[in-house]
Design a protein around this motif. Structure first.
Motif, mmCIF file in Angstrom:
data_model
loop_
_atom_site.group_PDB
_atom_site.id
_atom_site.type_symbol
_atom_site.label_atom_id
_atom_site.label_comp_id
_atom_site.label_asym_id
_atom_site.label_seq_id
_atom_site.Cartn_x
_atom_site.Cartn_y
_atom_site.Cartn_z
ATOM 1 N N PRO A 21 -17.569 -26.773 16.820
ATOM 2 C CA PRO A 21 -16.384 -26.096 16.227
ATOM 3 C C PRO A 21 -15.556 -27.010 15.333
ATOM 4 N N ALA A 22 -15.389 -28.284 15.727
ATOM 5 C CA ALA A 22 -14.578 -29.195 14.916
ATOM 6 C C ALA A 22 -15.227 -29.428 13.551
ATOM 7 N N VAL A 23 -16.560 -29.562 13.548
ATOM 8 C CA VAL A 23 -17.257 -29.796 12.285
ATOM 9 C C VAL A 23 -17.178 -28.557 11.399
ATOM 10 N N VAL A 24 -17.338 -27.393 12.010
ATOM 11 C CA VAL A 24 -17.242 -26.145 11.242
ATOM 12 C C VAL A 24 -15.845 -26.004 10.644
ATOM 13 N N ALA A 25 -14.807 -26.342 11.425
ATOM 14 C CA ALA A 25 -13.438 -26.252 10.926
ATOM 15 C C ALA A 25 -13.204 -27.220 9.771
ATOM 16 N N LEU A 26 -13.768 -28.428 9.866
ATOM 17 C CA LEU A 26 -13.613 -29.394 8.776
ATOM 18 C C LEU A 26 -14.304 -28.914 7.509
ATOM 19 N N ARG A 27 -15.478 -28.301 7.655
ATOM 20 C CA ARG A 27 -16.168 -27.786 6.469
ATOM 21 C C ARG A 27 -15.348 -26.680 5.814
ATOM 22 N N ARG A 28 -14.771 -25.814 6.632
ATOM 23 C CA ARG A 28 -13.939 -24.741 6.067
ATOM 24 C C ARG A 28 -12.701 -25.315 5.383
ATOM 25 N N LEU A 29 -12.112 -26.354 5.999
ATOM 26 C CA LEU A 29 -10.931 -26.970 5.385
ATOM 27 C C LEU A 29 -11.286 -27.626 4.062
ATOM 28 N N ALA A 30 -12.480 -28.258 3.986
ATOM 29 C CA ALA A 30 -12.881 -28.910 2.742
ATOM 30 C C ALA A 30 -13.105 -27.907 1.624
ATOM 31 N N ARG A 31 -13.462 -26.648 1.981
ATOM 32 C CA ARG A 31 -13.682 -25.621 0.949
ATOM 33 C C ARG A 31 -12.449 -24.787 0.686
ATOM 34 N N SER A 32 -11.343 -25.096 1.318
ATOM 35 C CA SER A 32 -10.127 -24.294 1.155
ATOM 36 C C SER A 32 -9.475 -24.559 -0.198
ATOM 37 N N PRO A 33 -8.638 -23.640 -0.680
ATOM 38 C CA PRO A 33 -7.938 -23.842 -1.969
ATOM 39 C C PRO A 33 -7.044 -25.079 -1.956
ATOM 40 N N ALA A 34 -6.422 -25.386 -0.821
ATOM 41 C CA ALA A 34 -5.549 -26.569 -0.775
ATOM 42 C C ALA A 34 -6.353 -27.849 -1.005
ATOM 43 N N ALA A 35 -7.546 -27.909 -0.397
ATOM 44 C CA ALA A 35 -8.380 -29.100 -0.598
ATOM 45 C C ALA A 35 -8.840 -29.206 -2.042
ATOM 46 N N ASN A 36 -9.174 -28.082 -2.648
ATOM 47 C CA ASN A 36 -9.563 -28.109 -4.060
ATOM 48 C C ASN A 36 -8.411 -28.573 -4.940
ATOM 49 N N SER A 37 -7.192 -28.117 -4.615
ATOM 50 C CA SER A 37 -6.017 -28.555 -5.388
ATOM 51 C C SER A 37 -5.796 -30.055 -5.245
ATOM 52 N N LEU A 38 -5.978 -30.580 -4.034
ATOM 53 C CA LEU A 38 -5.822 -32.028 -3.835
ATOM 54 C C LEU A 38 -6.863 -32.808 -4.612
ATOM 55 N N ARG A 39 -8.085 -32.297 -4.659
ATOM 56 C CA ARG A 39 -9.114 -32.989 -5.426
ATOM 57 C C ARG A 39 -8.794 -32.987 -6.911
ATOM 58 N N ARG A 40 -8.308 -31.847 -7.428
ATOM 59 C CA ARG A 40 -7.943 -31.801 -8.846
ATOM 60 C C ARG A 40 -6.778 -32.747 -9.133
ATOM 61 N N LEU A 41 -5.818 -32.809 -8.223
ATOM 62 C CA LEU A 41 -4.682 -33.713 -8.405
ATOM 63 C C LEU A 41 -5.131 -35.175 -8.390
ATOM 64 N N ALA A 42 -6.083 -35.492 -7.515
ATOM 65 C CA ALA A 42 -6.584 -36.872 -7.458
ATOM 66 C C ALA A 42 -7.315 -37.244 -8.739
ATOM 67 N N ARG A 43 -8.088 -36.274 -9.299
ATOM 68 C CA ARG A 43 -8.782 -36.560 -10.562
ATOM 69 C C ARG A 43 -7.795 -36.772 -11.689
ATOM 70 N N ARG A 44 -6.711 -36.001 -11.713
ATOM 71 C CA ARG A 44 -5.710 -36.180 -12.768
ATOM 72 C C ARG A 44 -4.926 -37.478 -12.599
ATOM 73 N N ALA A 45 -4.709 -37.880 -11.354
ATOM 74 C CA ALA A 45 -3.939 -39.110 -11.110
ATOM 75 C C ALA A 45 -4.765 -40.376 -11.249
ATOM 76 N N GLN A 46 -6.087 -40.240 -11.323
ATOM 77 C CA GLN A 46 -6.926 -41.427 -11.389
ATOM 78 C C GLN A 46 -6.625 -42.298 -12.599
ATOM 79 N N PRO A 47 -6.461 -41.738 -13.829
ATOM 80 C CA PRO A 47 -6.121 -42.610 -14.972
ATOM 81 C C PRO A 47 -4.798 -43.338 -14.778
ATOM 82 N N VAL A 48 -3.809 -42.666 -14.180
ATOM 83 C CA VAL A 48 -2.525 -43.326 -13.944
ATOM 84 C C VAL A 48 -2.680 -44.466 -12.946
ATOM 85 N N LEU A 49 -3.460 -44.222 -11.896
ATOM 86 C CA LEU A 49 -3.693 -45.286 -10.924
ATOM 87 C C LEU A 49 -4.425 -46.465 -11.548
#
Length: 496
Positions: A21-49
Protein backbone atom coordinates in the motif's frame (compact mmCIF):
# COMPACT_ATOMS: atom_id res chain seq x y z
CA UNK A 1 -1.69 -29.34 -11.21
CA UNK A 2 -4.80 -30.33 -9.24
CA UNK A 3 -7.50 -27.72 -8.96
CA UNK A 4 -8.49 -26.36 -5.57
CA UNK A 5 -11.75 -27.57 -4.09
CA UNK A 6 -14.75 -25.30 -4.79
CA UNK A 7 -15.02 -24.42 -1.10
CA UNK A 8 -11.52 -22.79 -1.05
CA UNK A 9 -11.39 -19.51 -3.00
CA UNK A 10 -8.38 -19.12 -5.31
CA UNK A 11 -5.89 -16.33 -4.50
CA UNK A 12 -3.69 -14.62 -7.07
CA UNK A 13 0.02 -14.28 -6.21
CA UNK A 14 0.90 -10.61 -5.72
CA UNK A 15 3.82 -8.80 -7.32
CA UNK A 16 5.96 -8.48 -4.16
CA UNK A 17 6.85 -5.10 -2.67
CA UNK A 18 5.50 -3.28 -5.74
CA UNK A 19 1.95 -4.07 -4.49
CA UNK A 20 2.49 -2.76 -0.96
CA UNK A 21 0.00 0.00 0.00
CA UNK A 22 2.78 2.49 0.81
CA UNK A 23 4.42 1.95 -2.58
CA UNK A 24 1.10 2.26 -4.39
CA UNK A 25 0.38 5.51 -2.52
CA UNK A 26 3.80 6.91 -3.45
CA UNK A 27 3.24 6.08 -7.12
CA UNK A 28 -0.12 7.84 -7.04
CA UNK A 29 1.44 10.85 -5.31
CA UNK A 30 4.20 11.02 -7.94
CA UNK A 31 1.54 11.15 -10.69
CA UNK A 32 -0.58 13.76 -8.93
CA UNK A 33 -0.98 17.32 -10.32
CA UNK A 34 0.88 18.77 -7.31
CA UNK A 35 3.92 16.62 -8.04
CA UNK A 36 3.84 17.62 -11.70
CA UNK A 37 3.68 21.29 -10.67
CA UNK A 38 6.69 20.83 -8.39
CA UNK A 39 8.64 19.21 -11.19
CA UNK A 40 7.82 22.07 -13.57
CA UNK A 41 8.83 24.59 -10.91
CA UNK A 42 12.13 22.78 -10.34
CA UNK A 43 12.87 22.82 -14.09
CA UNK A 44 12.18 26.56 -14.24
CA UNK A 45 14.29 27.25 -11.16
CA UNK A 46 17.25 25.22 -12.39
CA UNK A 47 18.81 28.09 -14.45
CA UNK A 48 18.49 30.43 -11.46
CA UNK A 49 20.12 27.88 -9.19
CA UNK A 50 22.94 27.42 -11.70
CA UNK A 51 23.59 31.17 -11.67
CA UNK A 52 23.52 31.32 -7.87
CA UNK A 53 25.93 28.40 -7.60
CA UNK A 54 28.51 30.01 -9.91
CA UNK A 55 30.33 31.90 -7.07
CA UNK A 56 30.28 28.77 -4.90
CA UNK A 57 31.77 26.63 -7.66
CA UNK A 58 34.32 29.33 -8.52
CA UNK A 59 35.38 29.57 -4.87
CA UNK A 60 35.59 25.80 -4.61
CA UNK A 61 37.85 25.59 -7.66
CA UNK A 62 40.06 28.37 -6.31
CA UNK A 63 40.38 26.67 -2.94
CA UNK A 64 41.11 23.32 -4.57
CA UNK A 65 43.82 24.95 -6.70
CA UNK A 66 45.31 26.73 -3.67
CA UNK A 67 45.35 23.68 -1.41
CA UNK A 68 48.66 21.81 -1.26
CA UNK A 69 48.87 18.55 -3.14
CA UNK A 70 51.39 16.75 -0.92
CA UNK A 71 50.37 14.35 1.84
CA UNK A 72 52.71 15.99 4.39
CA UNK A 73 51.31 19.49 3.79
CA UNK A 74 47.70 18.26 3.91
CA UNK A 75 48.35 16.35 7.12
CA UNK A 76 49.83 19.53 8.64
CA UNK A 77 46.69 21.44 7.70
CA UNK A 78 44.53 18.71 9.25
CA UNK A 79 46.49 19.03 12.51
CA UNK A 80 47.03 22.81 12.64
CA UNK A 81 43.58 23.99 11.53
CA UNK A 82 41.58 22.47 14.45
CA UNK A 83 44.15 23.72 16.96
CA UNK A 84 44.07 27.25 15.56
CA UNK A 85 40.26 27.29 15.46
CA UNK A 86 40.04 25.93 19.02
CA UNK A 87 42.56 28.45 20.35
CA UNK A 88 40.81 31.29 18.54
CA UNK A 89 37.43 30.32 20.00
CA UNK A 90 38.89 29.97 23.49
CA UNK A 91 40.69 33.30 23.22
CA UNK A 92 37.57 35.04 21.93
CA UNK A 93 35.40 33.61 24.70
CA UNK A 94 38.01 34.55 27.31
CA UNK A 95 38.45 38.08 25.96
CA UNK A 96 34.74 38.71 25.54
CA UNK A 97 33.49 37.03 28.69
CA UNK A 98 36.07 36.55 31.39
CA UNK A 99 38.40 39.45 30.63
CA UNK A 100 35.60 41.93 30.04
CA UNK A 101 33.70 40.81 33.14
CA UNK A 102 36.73 41.01 35.42
CA UNK A 103 37.74 44.40 34.01
CA UNK A 104 34.24 45.69 34.51
CA UNK A 105 34.12 44.57 38.12
CA UNK A 106 37.56 45.96 38.94
CA UNK A 107 36.71 49.29 37.34
CA UNK A 108 33.40 49.42 39.22
CA UNK A 109 35.18 48.75 42.55
CA UNK A 110 37.79 51.44 41.88
CA UNK A 111 35.15 54.00 40.87
CA UNK A 112 33.17 53.05 43.97
CA UNK A 113 36.19 53.94 46.13
CA UNK A 114 36.64 57.22 44.26
CA UNK A 115 32.94 57.98 44.71
CA UNK A 116 33.35 57.44 48.46
CA UNK A 117 36.28 59.89 48.53
CA UNK A 118 34.22 62.44 46.59
CA UNK A 119 31.45 62.08 49.17
CA UNK A 120 33.93 62.58 52.00
CA UNK A 121 35.34 65.72 50.39
CA UNK A 122 31.87 67.14 49.81
CA UNK A 123 30.61 66.16 53.28
CA UNK A 124 33.62 67.07 55.46
CA UNK A 125 35.34 70.09 53.90
CA UNK A 126 36.71 71.29 57.31
CA UNK A 127 40.26 70.15 56.60
CA UNK A 128 41.59 72.62 54.04
CA UNK A 129 44.41 70.26 52.94
CA UNK A 130 42.31 67.06 53.12
CA UNK A 131 45.22 65.37 54.90
CA UNK A 132 43.15 62.66 56.60
CA UNK A 133 41.25 61.81 53.40
CA UNK A 134 44.49 61.52 51.45
CA UNK A 135 45.93 59.24 54.17
CA UNK A 136 42.85 57.02 54.25
CA UNK A 137 42.85 56.74 50.46
CA UNK A 138 46.50 55.82 50.46
CA UNK A 139 46.45 53.33 53.36
CA UNK A 140 43.00 51.73 53.01
CA UNK A 141 42.14 52.04 49.32
CA UNK A 142 45.52 52.00 47.63
CA UNK A 143 44.79 55.25 45.78
CA UNK A 144 47.09 58.27 45.50
CA UNK A 145 44.90 61.38 45.52
CA UNK A 146 45.42 65.10 45.59
CA UNK A 147 43.06 68.05 45.55
CA UNK A 148 44.05 70.67 43.01
CA UNK A 149 42.73 74.24 43.08
CA UNK A 150 40.19 75.11 40.47
CA UNK A 151 41.60 74.60 36.99
CA UNK A 152 40.01 73.37 33.76
CA UNK A 153 40.17 69.71 32.89
CA UNK A 154 42.62 68.73 30.13
CA UNK A 155 41.11 68.24 26.70
CA UNK A 156 39.91 64.71 25.94
CA UNK A 157 42.58 62.60 24.31
CA UNK A 158 41.78 60.12 21.54
CA UNK A 159 40.80 56.78 23.02
CA UNK A 160 42.44 53.52 21.97
CA UNK A 161 40.32 51.50 19.57
CA UNK A 162 40.62 48.23 21.49
CA UNK A 163 40.49 49.44 25.12
CA UNK A 164 38.09 47.83 27.54
CA UNK A 165 39.49 49.93 30.41
CA UNK A 166 38.51 53.28 28.92
CA UNK A 167 34.97 52.20 28.16
CA UNK A 168 34.50 50.47 31.55
CA UNK A 169 35.87 53.41 33.59
CA UNK A 170 33.90 55.97 31.63
CA UNK A 171 30.68 54.03 32.06
CA UNK A 172 31.17 53.52 35.81
CA UNK A 173 32.19 57.16 36.48
CA UNK A 174 29.16 58.39 34.63
CA UNK A 175 26.90 56.00 36.53
CA UNK A 176 28.29 56.35 40.08
CA UNK A 177 29.76 59.90 40.24
CA UNK A 178 28.03 61.75 37.43
CA UNK A 179 30.43 64.72 37.41
CA UNK A 180 32.75 66.09 34.75
CA UNK A 181 35.84 63.88 34.51
CA UNK A 182 38.99 63.18 32.54
CA UNK A 183 40.87 59.88 32.41
CA UNK A 184 44.23 58.86 31.02
CA UNK A 185 44.93 55.13 30.62
CA UNK A 186 47.75 55.48 28.08
CA UNK A 187 50.20 58.08 29.38
CA UNK A 188 51.56 56.05 32.30
CA UNK A 189 52.37 52.39 31.84
CA UNK A 190 51.45 51.14 35.34
CA UNK A 191 49.10 53.89 36.57
CA UNK A 192 45.70 55.21 35.58
CA UNK A 193 45.04 58.92 36.14
CA UNK A 194 41.51 60.14 36.83
CA UNK A 195 40.50 63.79 37.34
CA UNK A 196 37.03 64.78 38.55
CA UNK A 197 35.68 68.34 38.63
CA UNK A 198 34.32 69.16 42.13
CA UNK A 199 32.97 72.68 41.87
CA UNK A 200 35.91 74.99 42.61
CA UNK A 201 38.50 72.22 42.84
CA UNK A 202 39.66 69.14 40.99
CA UNK A 203 40.22 65.69 42.52
CA UNK A 204 43.24 63.96 40.99
CA UNK A 205 43.45 60.18 41.51
CA UNK A 206 46.30 57.85 40.58
CA UNK A 207 45.37 54.16 40.69
CA UNK A 208 47.40 51.13 39.80
CA UNK A 209 46.42 49.62 36.49
CA UNK A 210 46.03 46.21 38.13
CA UNK A 211 43.27 47.71 40.33
CA UNK A 212 41.13 48.58 37.35
CA UNK A 213 42.17 46.12 34.64
CA UNK A 214 42.44 42.33 34.27
CA UNK A 215 46.14 42.37 33.46
CA UNK A 216 46.64 38.58 33.52
CA UNK A 217 45.00 38.07 30.11
CA UNK A 218 48.33 38.47 28.30
CA UNK A 219 49.81 35.74 30.47
CA UNK A 220 46.90 33.47 29.57
CA UNK A 221 47.34 34.13 25.86
CA UNK A 222 51.11 33.66 26.15
CA UNK A 223 50.75 30.28 27.83
CA UNK A 224 48.03 29.24 25.39
CA UNK A 225 50.12 30.13 22.33
CA UNK A 226 53.31 28.74 23.88
CA UNK A 227 51.81 25.36 24.73
CA UNK A 228 50.21 25.20 21.28
CA UNK A 229 53.57 25.79 19.62
CA UNK A 230 55.20 23.10 21.74
CA UNK A 231 52.43 20.60 20.95
CA UNK A 232 52.52 21.50 17.26
CA UNK A 233 56.29 21.01 17.18
CA UNK A 234 55.96 17.56 18.73
CA UNK A 235 53.05 16.65 16.43
CA UNK A 236 54.95 17.82 13.33
CA UNK A 237 58.02 15.83 14.34
CA UNK A 238 55.96 12.65 14.81
CA UNK A 239 54.01 13.33 11.62
CA UNK A 240 57.21 13.76 9.65
CA UNK A 241 58.47 10.41 10.90
CA UNK A 242 55.17 8.80 9.80
CA UNK A 243 55.15 10.47 6.38
CA UNK A 244 58.79 9.70 5.54
CA UNK A 245 58.21 5.92 4.99
CA UNK A 246 55.36 6.71 2.60
CA UNK A 247 57.60 9.12 0.66
CA UNK A 248 60.37 6.50 0.56
CA UNK A 249 57.89 3.92 -0.73
CA UNK A 250 56.75 6.33 -3.46
CA UNK A 251 60.37 7.08 -4.42
CA UNK A 252 61.20 3.37 -4.50
CA UNK A 253 58.21 2.62 -6.74
CA UNK A 254 59.14 5.50 -9.05
CA UNK A 255 62.79 4.41 -9.24
CA UNK A 256 61.77 0.81 -9.91
CA UNK A 257 59.44 1.97 -12.67
CA UNK A 258 62.33 3.88 -14.26
CA UNK A 259 64.76 1.00 -13.85
CA UNK A 260 66.88 2.70 -11.20
CA UNK A 261 68.45 1.09 -8.19
CA UNK A 262 66.54 1.14 -4.87
CA UNK A 263 69.32 1.52 -2.36
CA UNK A 264 68.64 0.90 1.35
CA UNK A 265 64.89 0.49 1.04
CA UNK A 266 63.36 -1.44 3.92
CA UNK A 267 59.78 -1.56 5.26
CA UNK A 268 59.37 0.90 8.11
CA UNK A 269 56.78 3.13 9.69
CA UNK A 270 53.24 2.23 10.71
CA UNK A 271 51.87 -1.28 10.29
CA UNK A 272 49.85 -0.40 7.19
CA UNK A 273 52.84 1.29 5.57
CA UNK A 274 54.99 -1.74 6.35
CA UNK A 275 52.40 -3.99 4.74
CA UNK A 276 52.34 -1.81 1.62
CA UNK A 277 56.16 -1.77 1.48
CA UNK A 278 56.33 -5.55 1.91
CA UNK A 279 53.70 -6.02 -0.81
CA UNK A 280 55.67 -3.72 -3.12
CA UNK A 281 58.91 -5.63 -2.52
CA UNK A 282 57.15 -8.93 -3.18
CA UNK A 283 55.68 -7.50 -6.39
CA UNK A 284 59.12 -6.27 -7.43
CA UNK A 285 60.63 -9.72 -6.82
CA UNK A 286 57.87 -11.40 -8.85
CA UNK A 287 58.37 -8.98 -11.74
CA UNK A 288 62.13 -9.52 -11.67
CA UNK A 289 61.68 -13.30 -11.62
CA UNK A 290 59.25 -13.10 -14.52
CA UNK A 291 61.61 -10.88 -16.48
CA UNK A 292 64.52 -13.21 -15.76
CA UNK A 293 62.52 -16.24 -16.92
CA UNK A 294 61.45 -14.43 -20.08
CA UNK A 295 65.01 -13.36 -20.80
CA UNK A 296 66.23 -16.91 -20.33
CA UNK A 297 63.52 -18.23 -22.65
CA UNK A 298 64.30 -15.61 -25.30
CA UNK A 299 67.97 -16.39 -25.07
CA UNK A 300 67.21 -20.07 -25.73
CA UNK A 301 64.89 -19.26 -28.63
CA UNK A 302 67.43 -16.86 -30.09
CA UNK A 303 70.20 -19.44 -29.85
CA UNK A 304 68.13 -22.16 -31.50
CA UNK A 305 66.87 -19.96 -34.34
CA UNK A 306 70.28 -18.46 -34.98
CA UNK A 307 71.73 -21.96 -35.14
CA UNK A 308 69.22 -22.92 -37.83
CA UNK A 309 69.89 -19.72 -39.79
CA UNK A 310 73.61 -20.33 -39.56
CA UNK A 311 73.14 -23.81 -41.03
CA UNK A 312 71.09 -22.29 -43.85
CA UNK A 313 73.90 -19.85 -44.60
CA UNK A 314 76.51 -22.60 -44.61
CA UNK A 315 74.44 -24.78 -46.92
CA UNK A 316 73.80 -21.84 -49.25
CA UNK A 317 77.50 -21.00 -49.27
CA UNK A 318 78.33 -24.55 -50.45
CA UNK A 319 75.88 -24.34 -53.35
CA UNK A 320 76.64 -22.86 -56.73
CA UNK A 321 75.77 -19.19 -57.09
CA UNK A 322 72.49 -18.89 -59.00
CA UNK A 323 69.61 -16.38 -58.97
CA UNK A 324 67.60 -18.77 -56.79
CA UNK A 325 70.46 -19.07 -54.31
CA UNK A 326 70.82 -15.30 -54.15
CA UNK A 327 67.07 -14.97 -53.50
CA UNK A 328 67.25 -17.58 -50.76
CA UNK A 329 70.23 -15.79 -49.22
CA UNK A 330 68.22 -12.56 -49.15
CA UNK A 331 65.36 -14.44 -47.50
CA UNK A 332 67.72 -15.73 -44.82
CA UNK A 333 69.03 -12.18 -44.25
CA UNK A 334 65.45 -10.95 -43.92
CA UNK A 335 64.69 -13.71 -41.43
CA UNK A 336 67.81 -12.77 -39.44
CA UNK A 337 66.82 -9.12 -39.43
CA UNK A 338 63.24 -9.89 -38.38
CA UNK A 339 64.49 -12.23 -35.65
CA UNK A 340 66.74 -9.50 -34.26
CA UNK A 341 63.85 -7.04 -34.33
CA UNK A 342 61.47 -9.39 -32.53
CA UNK A 343 64.04 -10.23 -29.89
CA UNK A 344 64.87 -6.55 -29.39
CA UNK A 345 61.18 -5.77 -28.91
CA UNK A 346 60.65 -8.60 -26.43
CA UNK A 347 63.92 -7.97 -24.54
CA UNK A 348 63.98 -5.06 -22.10
CA UNK A 349 67.63 -5.27 -20.95
CA UNK A 350 66.49 -5.07 -17.33
CA UNK A 351 69.99 -5.92 -16.15
CA UNK A 352 71.50 -2.74 -17.60
CA UNK A 353 72.16 -0.27 -14.76
CA UNK A 354 71.45 3.42 -14.97
CA UNK A 355 74.46 5.67 -15.36
CA UNK A 356 75.22 9.35 -15.71
CA UNK A 357 75.40 9.83 -19.48
CA UNK A 358 76.38 12.77 -21.67
CA UNK A 359 73.32 13.20 -23.89
CA UNK A 360 75.08 15.65 -26.21
CA UNK A 361 77.74 13.03 -26.96
CA UNK A 362 75.05 10.37 -27.37
CA UNK A 363 73.17 12.55 -29.87
CA UNK A 364 76.39 13.15 -31.81
CA UNK A 365 77.02 9.37 -32.03
CA UNK A 366 73.48 8.70 -33.28
CA UNK A 367 73.78 11.50 -35.85
CA UNK A 368 77.17 10.20 -37.01
CA UNK A 369 75.83 6.67 -37.44
CA UNK A 370 72.98 7.98 -39.58
CA UNK A 371 75.37 10.14 -41.61
CA UNK A 372 77.52 7.12 -42.48
CA UNK A 373 74.67 5.56 -44.45
CA UNK A 374 74.29 8.68 -46.59
CA UNK A 375 71.76 10.88 -44.70
CA UNK A 376 72.04 14.58 -43.92
CA UNK A 377 71.76 14.76 -40.14
CA UNK A 378 72.33 17.79 -37.85
CA UNK A 379 72.11 17.95 -34.07
CA UNK A 380 72.27 20.47 -31.22
CA UNK A 381 71.78 20.40 -27.45
CA UNK A 382 71.09 23.01 -24.73
CA UNK A 383 71.23 22.71 -20.94
CA UNK A 384 73.07 20.30 -18.69
CA UNK A 385 74.03 17.28 -20.85
CA UNK A 386 74.60 14.88 -17.92
CA UNK A 387 71.49 12.75 -17.32
CA UNK A 388 71.03 9.48 -15.42
CA UNK A 389 69.64 6.94 -17.92
CA UNK A 390 70.25 3.47 -19.30
CA UNK A 391 72.65 4.48 -22.05
CA UNK A 392 72.31 1.47 -24.38
CA UNK A 393 68.53 1.42 -24.14
CA UNK A 394 68.22 5.14 -24.71
CA UNK A 395 70.62 5.05 -27.62
CA UNK A 396 68.50 2.31 -29.19
CA UNK A 397 65.40 4.49 -28.69
CA UNK A 398 67.01 7.46 -30.47
CA UNK A 399 68.48 5.25 -33.20
CA UNK A 400 65.07 3.76 -33.97
CA UNK A 401 63.51 7.21 -34.24
CA UNK A 402 66.35 8.50 -36.43
CA UNK A 403 66.25 5.42 -38.69
CA UNK A 404 62.50 5.82 -39.05
CA UNK A 405 63.04 9.47 -40.02
CA UNK A 406 65.82 8.50 -42.46
CA UNK A 407 63.53 5.95 -44.11
CA UNK A 408 60.98 8.65 -45.00
CA UNK A 409 63.01 11.88 -45.26
CA UNK A 410 66.26 13.22 -46.69
CA UNK A 411 67.25 15.73 -44.00
CA UNK A 412 67.10 14.94 -40.28
CA UNK A 413 67.43 17.42 -37.41
CA UNK A 414 68.02 16.45 -33.75
CA UNK A 415 67.25 19.08 -31.08
CA UNK A 416 67.89 18.22 -27.43
CA UNK A 417 67.36 20.23 -24.23
CA UNK A 418 67.57 19.55 -20.50
CA UNK A 419 65.46 22.18 -18.70
CA UNK A 420 63.30 22.18 -15.53
CA UNK A 421 63.99 18.53 -14.72
CA UNK A 422 62.95 17.18 -18.14
CA UNK A 423 65.05 15.84 -21.00
CA UNK A 424 63.34 16.61 -24.32
CA UNK A 425 64.68 15.48 -27.71
CA UNK A 426 63.00 16.30 -31.04
CA UNK A 427 63.69 14.25 -34.17
CA UNK A 428 62.47 16.20 -37.22
CA UNK A 429 62.43 15.02 -40.83
CA UNK A 430 61.28 16.53 -44.11
CA UNK A 431 59.30 13.50 -45.26
CA UNK A 432 55.58 13.21 -46.02
CA UNK A 433 54.65 12.85 -42.34
CA UNK A 434 51.88 10.75 -40.83
CA UNK A 435 48.19 11.53 -40.68
CA UNK A 436 47.04 12.59 -37.22
CA UNK A 437 44.59 9.68 -37.03
CA UNK A 438 47.47 7.21 -37.58
CA UNK A 439 49.96 8.67 -35.10
CA UNK A 440 48.92 6.44 -32.21
CA UNK A 441 48.39 3.37 -34.35
CA UNK A 442 52.03 3.30 -35.55
CA UNK A 443 53.12 2.56 -31.97
CA UNK A 444 51.33 -0.79 -32.06
CA UNK A 445 53.68 -3.74 -32.62
CA UNK A 446 53.91 -4.99 -36.24
CA UNK A 447 51.76 -2.10 -37.49
CA UNK A 448 52.96 -0.60 -40.77
CA UNK A 449 51.45 2.13 -42.86
CA UNK A 450 52.13 0.36 -46.16
CA UNK A 451 49.33 -2.04 -46.90
CA UNK A 452 51.52 -4.23 -49.05
CA UNK A 453 53.82 -4.93 -46.05
CA UNK A 454 56.94 -4.47 -48.15
CA UNK A 455 59.74 -5.44 -45.76
CA UNK A 456 62.37 -3.70 -47.89
CA UNK A 457 60.62 -0.35 -47.32
CA UNK A 458 59.00 -0.50 -43.89
CA UNK A 459 60.94 -3.02 -41.78
CA UNK A 460 59.20 -5.16 -39.22
CA UNK A 461 57.02 -2.44 -37.69
CA UNK A 462 58.75 -2.61 -34.32
CA UNK A 463 61.02 0.44 -34.35
CA UNK A 464 58.54 2.93 -32.90
CA UNK A 465 57.03 0.50 -30.36
CA UNK A 466 60.53 -0.29 -29.06
CA UNK A 467 61.34 3.42 -28.82
CA UNK A 468 58.16 4.17 -26.88
CA UNK A 469 58.68 1.20 -24.53
CA UNK A 470 62.19 2.42 -23.72
CA UNK A 471 61.00 5.98 -23.12
CA UNK A 472 58.16 4.81 -20.88
CA UNK A 473 60.55 2.55 -19.01
CA UNK A 474 62.47 5.75 -18.18
CA UNK A 475 59.25 7.36 -16.95
CA UNK A 476 58.57 9.40 -20.10
CA UNK A 477 56.94 8.92 -23.49
CA UNK A 478 57.35 9.33 -27.24
CA UNK A 479 54.83 11.42 -29.18
CA UNK A 480 54.43 12.39 -32.83
CA UNK A 481 53.49 15.79 -34.24
CA UNK A 482 54.07 18.02 -37.24
CA UNK A 483 57.63 19.27 -37.68
CA UNK A 484 58.05 23.08 -37.88
CA UNK A 485 59.53 22.83 -41.37
CA UNK A 486 57.13 20.19 -42.60
CA UNK A 487 57.35 16.47 -42.21
CA UNK A 488 57.14 14.55 -38.94
CA UNK A 489 58.47 15.38 -35.48
CA UNK A 490 59.08 12.58 -32.96
CA UNK A 491 59.51 13.91 -29.41
CA UNK A 492 61.13 11.97 -26.56
CA UNK A 493 60.38 13.44 -23.13
CA UNK A 494 61.65 11.82 -19.92
CA UNK A 495 62.18 13.14 -16.37
CA UNK A 496 65.82 13.73 -15.56
Amino acid sequence: MDKLPPSIPSRRVTGGWAEWPAVVALRRLARSPAANSLRRLARRAQPVLDVLLVPYRFLGKRMAAAMPKGLYARALIIIITPIVILQSVVAFVFMERHWQTVTQRLSAATVRDIAAIVDLIDTYPADPNFTQIIRIAQDRLGLTISVIPNEPLPPAAPKPFFSLLDSALSREIGRQINKPYWIDTVGRSNLVEIRIQLGDKVLRVLARRSQTYASNSEIFIFWMVGTSLVLLTIAIAFLRNQIRPIQQLADAAENFGMGREMADFNPRGAREVRRASAAFMEMRNRIERQMEQRTTMLAGVSHDLRTVLTRFRLQLALLRETPDIRAMRRDVDDMQRMLEGYLAFARDDADEPTAATNIATLLAEVAENASRVGHDVSQDFTGDPIVSIRPNDFKRCLSNLVMNACRHGDRIELHGSHVDGWLVIHVDDDGPGIEEAEREAVFRPFYRLDEARNLDESGTGLGLPIARDIARFHGGDVTLSDAPGGGLRATVRIPA
